[in-house]
Design an enzyme around this catalytic site. Sequence first.
Site, PDB file in Angstrom:
ATOM      1  N   TYR A 159       8.114   1.277  10.378  1.00 38.66           N
ATOM      2  CA  TYR A 159       6.926   0.651   9.766  1.00 38.66           C
ATOM      3  C   TYR A 159       5.654   1.149  10.456  1.00 38.66           C
ATOM      4  O   TYR A 159       4.618   1.324   9.809  1.00 38.66           O
ATOM      5  CB  TYR A 159       7.057  -0.878   9.753  1.00 38.66           C
ATOM      6  CG  TYR A 159       7.890  -1.307   8.560  1.00 38.66           C
ATOM      7  CD1 TYR A 159       7.302  -1.519   7.324  1.00 38.66           C
ATOM      8  CD2 TYR A 159       9.269  -1.416   8.659  1.00 38.66           C
ATOM      9  CE1 TYR A 159       8.063  -1.842   6.218  1.00 38.66           C
ATOM     10  CE2 TYR A 159      10.048  -1.734   7.562  1.00 38.66           C
ATOM     11  CZ  TYR A 159       9.441  -1.949   6.348  1.00 38.66           C
ATOM     12  OH  TYR A 159      10.188  -2.247   5.235  1.00 38.66           O
ATOM     13  N   ARG A 166       4.912   4.433   8.953  1.00 40.85           N
ATOM     14  CA  ARG A 166       4.330   4.294   7.602  1.00 40.85           C
ATOM     15  C   ARG A 166       2.869   3.859   7.687  1.00 40.85           C
ATOM     16  O   ARG A 166       2.029   4.303   6.917  1.00 40.85           O
ATOM     17  CB  ARG A 166       5.145   3.284   6.780  1.00 40.85           C
ATOM     18  CG  ARG A 166       6.453   3.896   6.277  1.00 40.85           C
ATOM     19  CD  ARG A 166       7.261   2.920   5.468  1.00 40.85           C
ATOM     20  NE  ARG A 166       6.592   2.488   4.257  1.00 40.85           N
ATOM     21  CZ  ARG A 166       6.987   1.447   3.515  1.00 40.85           C
ATOM     22  NH1 ARG A 166       8.058   0.759   3.879  1.00 40.85           N
ATOM     23  NH2 ARG A 166       6.351   1.111   2.425  1.00 40.85           N
ATOM     24  N   GLN A 210       3.709  -4.230  -6.647  1.00 40.64           N
ATOM     25  CA  GLN A 210       4.874  -4.093  -5.755  1.00 40.64           C
ATOM     26  C   GLN A 210       4.460  -3.386  -4.468  1.00 40.64           C
ATOM     27  O   GLN A 210       5.257  -3.252  -3.547  1.00 40.64           O
ATOM     28  CB  GLN A 210       5.956  -3.238  -6.433  1.00 40.64           C
ATOM     29  CG  GLN A 210       6.475  -3.812  -7.726  1.00 40.64           C
ATOM     30  CD  GLN A 210       7.301  -2.771  -8.493  1.00 40.64           C
ATOM     31  OE1 GLN A 210       8.479  -2.598  -8.226  1.00 40.64           O
ATOM     32  NE2 GLN A 210       6.684  -2.090  -9.439  1.00 40.64           N
ATOM     33  N   ASN A 211       3.223  -2.926  -4.426  1.00 38.91           N
ATOM     34  CA  ASN A 211       2.802  -2.092  -3.301  1.00 38.91           C
ATOM     35  C   ASN A 211       2.452  -2.922  -2.067  1.00 38.91           C
ATOM     36  O   ASN A 211       1.899  -4.014  -2.192  1.00 38.91           O
ATOM     37  CB  ASN A 211       1.605  -1.227  -3.699  1.00 38.91           C
ATOM     38  CG  ASN A 211       1.973  -0.277  -4.824  1.00 38.91           C
ATOM     39  OD1 ASN A 211       3.155  -0.094  -5.106  1.00 38.91           O
ATOM     40  ND2 ASN A 211       0.986   0.304  -5.462  1.00 38.91           N
ATOM     41  N   VAL A 212       2.727  -2.340  -0.912  1.00 38.94           N
ATOM     42  CA  VAL A 212       2.449  -3.033   0.349  1.00 38.94           C
ATOM     43  C   VAL A 212       1.270  -2.384   1.078  1.00 38.94           C
ATOM     44  O   VAL A 212       0.974  -2.725   2.212  1.00 38.94           O
ATOM     45  CB  VAL A 212       3.708  -3.050   1.260  1.00 38.94           C
ATOM     46  CG1 VAL A 212       4.819  -3.869   0.634  1.00 38.94           C
ATOM     47  CG2 VAL A 212       4.198  -1.628   1.578  1.00 38.94           C
ATOM     48  N   HIS A 269       5.862  -7.758  -2.940  1.00 42.02           N
ATOM     49  CA  HIS A 269       6.671  -7.279  -1.813  1.00 42.02           C
ATOM     50  C   HIS A 269       5.970  -7.379  -0.462  1.00 42.02           C
ATOM     51  O   HIS A 269       6.374  -6.725   0.492  1.00 42.02           O
ATOM     52  CB  HIS A 269       7.119  -5.823  -2.073  1.00 42.02           C
ATOM     53  CG  HIS A 269       8.052  -5.695  -3.250  1.00 42.02           C
ATOM     54  ND1 HIS A 269       8.309  -4.505  -3.901  1.00 42.02           N
ATOM     55  CD2 HIS A 269       8.786  -6.632  -3.906  1.00 42.02           C
ATOM     56  CE1 HIS A 269       9.164  -4.716  -4.894  1.00 42.02           C
ATOM     57  NE2 HIS A 269       9.471  -5.992  -4.925  1.00 42.02           N
ATOM     58  N   CYS A 272       4.938 -12.808  18.887  1.00 40.51           N
ATOM     59  CA  CYS A 272       3.979 -13.761  18.322  1.00 40.51           C
ATOM     60  C   CYS A 272       2.999 -14.227  19.399  1.00 40.51           C
ATOM     61  O   CYS A 272       3.404 -14.622  20.502  1.00 40.51           O
ATOM     62  CB  CYS A 272       4.760 -14.950  17.768  1.00 40.51           C
ATOM     63  SG  CYS A 272       3.724 -16.278  17.148  1.00 40.51           S
ATOM     64  N   GLY A 325       2.690   3.333 -12.813  1.00 35.74           N
ATOM     65  CA  GLY A 325       3.202   3.993 -11.617  1.00 35.74           C
ATOM     66  C   GLY A 325       4.399   3.341 -10.971  1.00 35.74           C
ATOM     67  O   GLY A 325       4.506   3.323  -9.750  1.00 35.74           O
ATOM     68  N   THR A 326       5.291   2.806 -11.798  1.00 35.14           N
ATOM     69  CA  THR A 326       6.527   2.279 -11.221  1.00 35.14           C
ATOM     70  C   THR A 326       7.724   2.898 -11.928  1.00 35.14           C
ATOM     71  O   THR A 326       7.693   3.106 -13.143  1.00 35.14           O
ATOM     72  CB  THR A 326       6.606   0.737 -11.285  1.00 35.14           C
ATOM     73  OG1 THR A 326       7.856   0.311 -10.719  1.00 35.14           O
ATOM     74  CG2 THR A 326       6.459   0.180 -12.686  1.00 35.14           C
TER      75      THR A 326
HETATM   76  P1  OAD Z   1       8.933   4.552  -7.045  1.00 32.36           P
HETATM   77  O1  OAD Z   1       8.741   5.553  -5.964  1.00 32.36           O
HETATM   78  O2  OAD Z   1      10.303   4.141  -7.379  1.00 32.36           O
HETATM   79  O3  OAD Z   1       8.277   5.084  -8.395  1.00 32.36           O
HETATM   80  C1  OAD Z   1       7.003   5.655  -8.430  1.00 32.36           C
HETATM   81  C2  OAD Z   1       6.652   5.940  -9.868  1.00 32.36           C
HETATM   82  O4  OAD Z   1       5.322   6.416  -9.907  1.00 32.36           O
HETATM   83  C3  OAD Z   1       7.527   7.000 -10.544  1.00 32.36           C
HETATM   84  O5  OAD Z   1       7.960   6.530 -11.811  1.00 32.36           O
HETATM   85  C4  OAD Z   1       6.583   8.196 -10.712  1.00 32.36           C
HETATM   86  O6  OAD Z   1       6.858   8.938 -11.904  1.00 32.36           O
HETATM   87  C5  OAD Z   1       5.245   7.498 -10.806  1.00 32.36           C
HETATM   88  N1  OAD Z   1       4.089   8.309 -10.386  1.00 32.36           N
HETATM   89  C6  OAD Z   1       4.039   9.309  -9.480  1.00 32.36           C
HETATM   90  N2  OAD Z   1       2.787   9.789  -9.363  1.00 32.36           N
HETATM   91  C7  OAD Z   1       2.016   9.045 -10.201  1.00 32.36           C
HETATM   92  C8  OAD Z   1       0.618   9.049 -10.535  1.00 32.36           C
HETATM   93  N3  OAD Z   1      -0.248   9.889  -9.969  1.00 32.36           N
HETATM   94  N4  OAD Z   1       0.176   8.148 -11.464  1.00 32.36           N
HETATM   95  C9  OAD Z   1       1.042   7.270 -12.045  1.00 32.36           C
HETATM   96  N5  OAD Z   1       2.355   7.243 -11.766  1.00 32.36           N
HETATM   97  C10 OAD Z   1       2.842   8.105 -10.861  1.00 32.36           C
HETATM   98  O7  OAD Z   1       7.999   3.287  -6.679  1.00 32.36           O
HETATM   99  P2  OAD Z   1       8.098   1.789  -7.210  1.00 32.36           P
HETATM  100  O8  OAD Z   1       8.484   1.741  -8.640  1.00 32.36           O
HETATM  101  O9  OAD Z   1       6.841   1.133  -6.791  1.00 32.36           O
HETATM  102  O10 OAD Z   1      10.423  -1.969  -2.693  1.00 32.36           O
HETATM  103  O11 OAD Z   1       9.278   1.244  -6.338  1.00 32.36           O
HETATM  104  C11 OAD Z   1       9.602  -0.094  -6.445  1.00 32.36           C
HETATM  105  C12 OAD Z   1      10.057  -0.653  -5.125  1.00 32.36           C
HETATM  106  O12 OAD Z   1      11.111   0.159  -4.599  1.00 32.36           O
HETATM  107  C13 OAD Z   1       9.019  -0.617  -4.015  1.00 32.36           C
HETATM  108  O13 OAD Z   1       8.114  -1.715  -4.070  1.00 32.36           O
HETATM  109  C14 OAD Z   1       9.851  -0.661  -2.797  1.00 32.36           C
HETATM  110  C15 OAD Z   1      10.875   0.379  -3.186  1.00 32.36           C
HETATM  111  O14 OAD Z   1      12.076   0.341  -2.513  1.00 32.36           O
HETATM  112  C16 OAD Z   1      10.620  -2.547  -1.527  1.00 32.36           C
HETATM  113  O15 OAD Z   1      10.325  -1.995  -0.471  1.00 32.36           O
HETATM  114  C17 OAD Z   1      11.200  -3.915  -1.610  1.00 32.36           C
END
Ligand code: OAD
Length: 242
Positions: A69, A72, A103-105, A121, A149, A189-190
């Site tokens: 972490y 990151r 979902q972004n941190v 998340h 802590c 973007g998910t």
């Molecule tokens: P992913 O890495 O799974 O997916 C990212 C998405 O963004 C993909 O579908 C890409 O095609 C798209 N992408 C890439 N570049 C882009 C751009 N410039 N504009 C728009 N879209 C773009 O990420 P998440 O779906 O956020 O969870 O992943 C979901 C969760 O899985 C995260 O929150 C995390 C991870 O494990 C935890 O940590 C609990």
Amino acid sequence: MSLEDDIEKARAILRGARSIAVLTGAGISAESGVPTFRGAEGLWKHFRPEELATPYAFARDPALVWEWYGWRRLRIKDARPNPGHYALVTLEQRCEPFLLITQNVDDLHKVAGSRRMVRLHGSLWESRCLGCGEVFEDRAAAVEGVPRCAKCQGMLRPNVVWFGENLDEEILDQASNAAATCGAFLVVGTSGVVQPAASLALIASRHGARVIEVNPDETPLSHACDVALRGSSGSLLPRIVS
Ligand code: OAD
């Protein structure tokens, strides 16, 4: 239909919607230099989630999890919001009710100025005490060992949701209600593979919302979308919101 036609269709949907909900994933921050999880250069190509992002991993080796972490945090400490984040701030200012569900941190939505927002998340920039439960904002980019802590000396953990953990119930309820009651749902973007976040788009569609996807690639959610805009959110969101 051309991209121009799709953009026009998306604009009309957003203009006509009585309320809007937005779900974002790592892709919206890609143009800010924040790594995504999946795809060719995604974090999960280089690291194994079960070794770093589960409660069992933390119980086994908290220092290793903190090191990851910390790495990151270092990787994104200078990241700034991009035009996609700012377009969602503009959309929020134009619409009531509105909810941004991320979902972004990385906290870049907050830095951009989004306020009506829930983080499914958690945050990379917070830690939580395993002893007293206190949450601390924590901007330290380099983490040494396992932080403690300031109140009770308990062990701190990153205040994020790991695989195998439940989301905060209140936050999930708020997100599900927004999805079920909005007129338009924007998915940005998910990859749409992590639950329960991904199912929010399906809830919205089932309750009659018009669903718009912004993503360079097709996803498992694309079939539920009325419009799928193929391209980057940094260039497309400002165009559909303007
Ligand atoms: P992913 O890495 O799974 O997916 C990212 C998405 O963004 C993909 O579908 C890409 O095609 C798209 N992408 C890439 N570049 C882009 C751009 N410039 N504009 C728009 N879209 C773009 O990420 P998440 O779906 O956020 O969870 O992943 C979901 C969760 O899985 C995260 O929150 C995390 C991870 O494990 C935890 O940590 C609990």
